[in-house]
Motif scaffolding. Structure first.
Motif, PDB file in Angstrom:
ATOM      1  N   ILE A  50       0.885  -1.207  -0.349  1.00 24.64           N
ATOM      2  CA  ILE A  50      -0.113   0.209   0.018  1.00 24.64           C
ATOM      3  C   ILE A  50       0.619   1.492   0.133  1.00 24.64           C
ATOM      4  CG2 ILE A  50      -1.817   1.355   1.151  1.00 24.64           C
ATOM      5  CD1 ILE A  50      -3.120  -1.330   0.240  1.00 24.64           C
ATOM      6  N   ASP A  51       0.656   2.365  -1.074  1.00 21.86           N
ATOM      7  CA  ASP A  51       2.022   3.310  -1.317  1.00 21.86           C
ATOM      8  C   ASP A  51       1.080   3.919  -0.125  1.00 21.86           C
ATOM      9  OD1 ASP A  51       3.017   1.695  -4.308  1.00 21.86           O
ATOM     10  OD2 ASP A  51       1.051   2.192  -4.810  1.00 21.86           O
ATOM     11  N   TYR A  52       0.273   4.904  -0.065  1.00 23.40           N
ATOM     12  CA  TYR A  52       0.231   6.086   0.945  1.00 23.40           C
ATOM     13  C   TYR A  52      -1.481   5.560   1.393  1.00 23.40           C
ATOM     14  CZ  TYR A  52       2.064   8.377  -3.153  1.00 23.40           C
ATOM     15  OH  TYR A  52       3.351   8.526  -4.198  1.00 23.40           O
ATOM     16  N   TYR A  53      -1.581   6.499   2.560  1.00 25.75           N
ATOM     17  CA  TYR A  53      -2.240   6.527   3.505  1.00 25.75           C
ATOM     18  C   TYR A  53      -2.878   7.736   3.455  1.00 25.75           C
ATOM     19  CZ  TYR A  53      -5.644   5.723   7.685  1.00 25.75           C
ATOM     20  OH  TYR A  53      -5.926   5.247   8.327  1.00 25.75           O
ATOM     21  N   LEU A  54      -4.071   7.952   3.481  1.00 27.95           N
ATOM     22  CA  LEU A  54      -4.535   9.493   3.722  1.00 27.95           C
ATOM     23  C   LEU A  54      -5.526   9.472   4.844  1.00 27.95           C
ATOM     24  CD1 LEU A  54      -6.440   9.279  -0.270  1.00 27.95           C
ATOM     25  CD2 LEU A  54      -4.291   9.447   0.144  1.00 27.95           C
ATOM     26  N   SER A  55      -5.025  10.925   5.076  1.00 25.32           N
ATOM     27  CA  SER A  55      -5.347  11.161   6.619  1.00 25.32           C
ATOM     28  C   SER A  55      -5.604  12.386   6.501  1.00 25.32           C
ATOM     29  CB  SER A  55      -4.290  10.998   7.638  1.00 25.32           C
ATOM     30  OG  SER A  55      -5.029  11.262   8.736  1.00 25.32           O
ATOM     31  N   SER A  56      -5.701  13.660   7.475  1.00 25.04           N
ATOM     32  CA  SER A  56      -6.451  14.507   7.390  1.00 25.04           C
ATOM     33  C   SER A  56      -5.322  15.462   8.569  1.00 25.04           C
ATOM     34  CB  SER A  56      -7.829  14.499   8.266  1.00 25.04           C
ATOM     35  OG  SER A  56      -8.344  15.956   8.164  1.00 25.04           O
ATOM     36  N   THR A  57      -5.273  17.004   7.752  1.00 24.85           N
ATOM     37  CA  THR A  57      -4.606  17.988   8.733  1.00 24.85           C
ATOM     38  C   THR A  57      -5.340  18.273   9.662  1.00 24.85           C
ATOM     39  OG1 THR A  57      -6.166  19.832   6.983  1.00 24.85           O
ATOM     40  CG2 THR A  57      -3.421  19.070   6.271  1.00 24.85           C
ATOM     41  N   LEU A  58      -6.683  17.950   9.707  1.00 21.32           N
ATOM     42  CA  LEU A  58      -7.398  18.476  10.906  1.00 21.32           C
ATOM     43  C   LEU A  58      -7.089  17.353  12.300  1.00 21.32           C
ATOM     44  CD1 LEU A  58     -10.726  19.574   8.849  1.00 21.32           C
ATOM     45  CD2 LEU A  58      -9.001  21.041  10.853  1.00 21.32           C
ATOM     46  N   LEU A  59      -6.578  16.362  11.718  1.00 13.87           N
ATOM     47  CA  LEU A  59      -6.620  15.263  12.062  1.00 13.87           C
ATOM     48  C   LEU A  59      -4.953  14.512  12.773  1.00 13.87           C
ATOM     49  CD1 LEU A  59      -9.666  12.941  11.759  1.00 13.87           C
ATOM     50  CD2 LEU A  59      -9.331  14.446  13.409  1.00 13.87           C
ATOM     51  N   GLU A  60      -4.391  15.097  11.976  1.00 10.75           N
ATOM     52  CA  GLU A  60      -2.692  14.502  12.334  1.00 10.75           C
ATOM     53  C   GLU A  60      -1.843  15.822  12.170  1.00 10.75           C
ATOM     54  OE1 GLU A  60      -2.338   9.904  12.342  1.00 10.75           O
ATOM     55  OE2 GLU A  60      -3.522  10.241  10.627  1.00 10.75           O
ATOM     56  N   THR A  61       0.090  15.294  11.513  1.00 12.66           N
ATOM     57  CA  THR A  61       0.168  16.279  11.321  1.00 12.66           C
ATOM     58  C   THR A  61       1.577  15.117  11.031  1.00 12.66           C
ATOM     59  OG1 THR A  61       1.870  16.253  13.700  1.00 12.66           O
ATOM     60  CG2 THR A  61       0.318  17.199  13.464  1.00 12.66           C
ATOM     61  N   SER A  62       2.413  15.731  10.137  1.00 11.69           N
ATOM     62  CA  SER A  62       3.458  14.705   9.488  1.00 11.69           C
ATOM     63  C   SER A  62       4.452  13.989  10.483  1.00 11.69           C
ATOM     64  CB  SER A  62       4.278  15.743   8.237  1.00 11.69           C
ATOM     65  OG  SER A  62       4.896  16.934   8.650  1.00 11.69           O
ATOM     66  N   ASP A  63       4.075  14.401  10.809  1.00 12.33           N
ATOM     67  CA  ASP A  63       5.462  13.961  12.338  1.00 12.33           C
ATOM     68  C   ASP A  63       5.203  11.997  12.794  1.00 12.33           C
ATOM     69  OD1 ASP A  63       6.532  15.995  12.696  1.00 12.33           O
ATOM     70  OD2 ASP A  63       5.850  17.012  14.496  1.00 12.33           O
ATOM     71  N   HIS A  64       3.731  12.198  12.370  1.00 16.48           N
ATOM     72  CA  HIS A  64       3.509  10.732  12.476  1.00 16.48           C
ATOM     73  C   HIS A  64       3.103   9.828  11.773  1.00 16.48           C
ATOM     74  CE1 HIS A  64       0.245  13.131  15.129  1.00 16.48           C
ATOM     75  NE2 HIS A  64       0.827  11.863  15.457  1.00 16.48           N
ATOM     76  N   GLN A  65       4.211  10.155  10.452  1.00 10.39           N
ATOM     77  CA  GLN A  65       4.746   9.391   9.194  1.00 10.39           C
ATOM     78  C   GLN A  65       5.637   7.646   9.452  1.00 10.39           C
ATOM     79  OE1 GLN A  65       4.801   9.478   5.666  1.00 10.39           O
ATOM     80  NE2 GLN A  65       5.532   7.270   6.545  1.00 10.39           N
ATOM     81  N   ALA A  66       6.602   8.543  11.017  1.00  7.29           N
ATOM     82  CA  ALA A  66       7.075   7.151  11.974  1.00  7.29           C
ATOM     83  C   ALA A  66       5.610   6.590  12.092  1.00  7.29           C
ATOM     84  CB  ALA A  66       8.110   7.671  12.871  1.00  7.29           C
ATOM     85  N   GLU A  67       4.241   6.477  11.716  1.00 12.26           N
ATOM     86  CA  GLU A  67       3.809   5.408  11.889  1.00 12.26           C
ATOM     87  C   GLU A  67       3.143   4.399  11.030  1.00 12.26           C
ATOM     88  OE1 GLU A  67       0.936   6.305  15.401  1.00 12.26           O
ATOM     89  OE2 GLU A  67       2.963   7.910  15.803  1.00 12.26           O
ATOM     90  N   TYR A  68       3.755   4.402  10.193  1.00 18.42           N
ATOM     91  CA  TYR A  68       2.785   4.464   8.792  1.00 18.42           C
ATOM     92  C   TYR A  68       3.816   3.864   8.041  1.00 18.42           C
ATOM     93  CZ  TYR A  68      -1.186   6.918   9.875  1.00 18.42           C
ATOM     94  OH  TYR A  68      -2.683   7.516  10.639  1.00 18.42           O
ATOM     95  N   SER A  69       3.390   3.077   7.679  1.00 20.45           N
ATOM     96  CA  SER A  69       4.692   1.582   6.881  1.00 20.45           C
ATOM     97  C   SER A  69       4.078   2.475   5.388  1.00 20.45           C
ATOM     98  CB  SER A  69       4.309   0.132   6.176  1.00 20.45           C
ATOM     99  OG  SER A  69       2.988  -0.544   6.361  1.00 20.45           O
TER     100      SER A  69
END
Length: 304
Positions: A50-69
């Motif tokens: 899975i190449d991309y996980y789509l989230s929201s600017t209202l709920l997460e920040t780019s700092d959370h990248q480490a939690e996603y493959s």
């Protein structure tokens, strides 16, 4: 698989990955060069296919990248688009649900597999502070899960168990009516409300929630912020959460004010295309000469 390949798709979006073991097979077959997922399963799939996980600017920040493959993509607006036409609501009294009219009713309407054992102890603390309250749960529809949760609650939160009612699952219209009958809704830590938050906001019953850090535990807080609700009951810690519940339980005027403010603002949640349009723009960018993000190689080779 042959059918998907025959469609020659440019982009394939997988919904609700992780709710079945078979979910993990199809993405790894790489029937499409660009594969996405997003809210439904409010956390990483753990799949490098899975190449991309789509989230929201209202709920997460780019700092959370480490939690996603996957590569985390933050779109505009709140995830999803709830149709106002699906919200059929009628006012029903507590008698309809066989609920007492003379008790404070605290609704815990999340499915039981979302309820962390820490929440049992939170309920016990609230029960001891509010002996007049009743906790109202809704069966999750799986007998084994219902029984296991009830047994765990009885063992870990004996006082709260004595103040607990379990109702059968119901259709959306009755669910909205039930939420309207309750004095407060209690969001769960670590894995909070999603769809139920969008639904319950329609009738405005205050939801005490946590200011979580991730998509899965900050949806309610994000909705309150998006709607601009002042003094929304959002807690940063478990002790603060308990105090918020007790304070609101003892202040019917504030509960009513929050309910009215939420009902007045909730129309912004429904038929809202902001996230949809952001999703469309992102997909278009993937097919442009300079694709979005940093996984161009997997696009070209399709992981095969």
């Amino acid at each position: 698989e042959p059918l998907l390949r025959s469609l020659e798709l440019d982009i394939l979006f997988f919904t609700d990955l992780g709710f079945s073991t078979y979910d993990f097979v199809l993405p790894d077959l790489r029937t499409c060069a660009i594969q996405l997922t997003g809210w439904g399963g409010p956390h990483t799939s753990g799949l490098h296919s899975i190449d991309y996980y789509l989230s929201s600017t209202l709920l997460e920040t780019s700092d959370h990248q480490a939690e996603y493959s996957e590569q985390l993509v933050l779109l505009d607006g709140l995830p999803g688009c709830v149709s106002a036409g699906d919200l059929q609501y009628r006012v029903l009294g507590r008698d309809y649900f066989l609920l007492p009219n003379d008790r404070l009713l605290l609704g815990c309407v999340q499915t039981f597999w979302k309820i962390h054992p820490d929440f049992d102890l939170i309920l016990e603390r609230i029960a001891r502070r509010l002996p007049e309250a009743l906790f109202v749960f809704v069966d999750c529809g799986v007998d084994t899960a219902n029984q296991l949760f009830q047994q765990r609650l009885a063992r870990r939160a004996p006082q709260a168990t004595q103040q607990t009612l379990f109702l059968a699952r119901c259709a959306t219209a009755d669910f909205l009516s039930l939420c309207d009958c309750l004095d407060l809704l209690l969001d769960t830590p670590y894995y909070g409300a999603g769809v139920t938050a969008y639904l319950s906001m329609y009738v405005g019953t205050p939801t005490v929630s946590f200011a979580g850090r991730r998509l899965r535990d900050r949806t309610v807080a994000g909705i309150y912020r998006y709607l601009g609700i002042e003094g929304a009951p959002v807690a940063a810690s478990i002790p603060e959460y308990v105090e918020q519940v007790v304070a609101l339980a003892c202040d019917p005027g504030r509960r009513l004010a929050l309910k009215q403010a939420t009902v007045d603002a909730a129309h912004r949640l429904y038929d809202n295309l902001e996230y949809v349009r952001s999703f469309e723009r992102f997909c278009e960018s993937l097919l442009s000469p300079n694709p979005y993000g940093g996984r161009e190689q997997s696009h070209q080779h399709g992981g095969e």
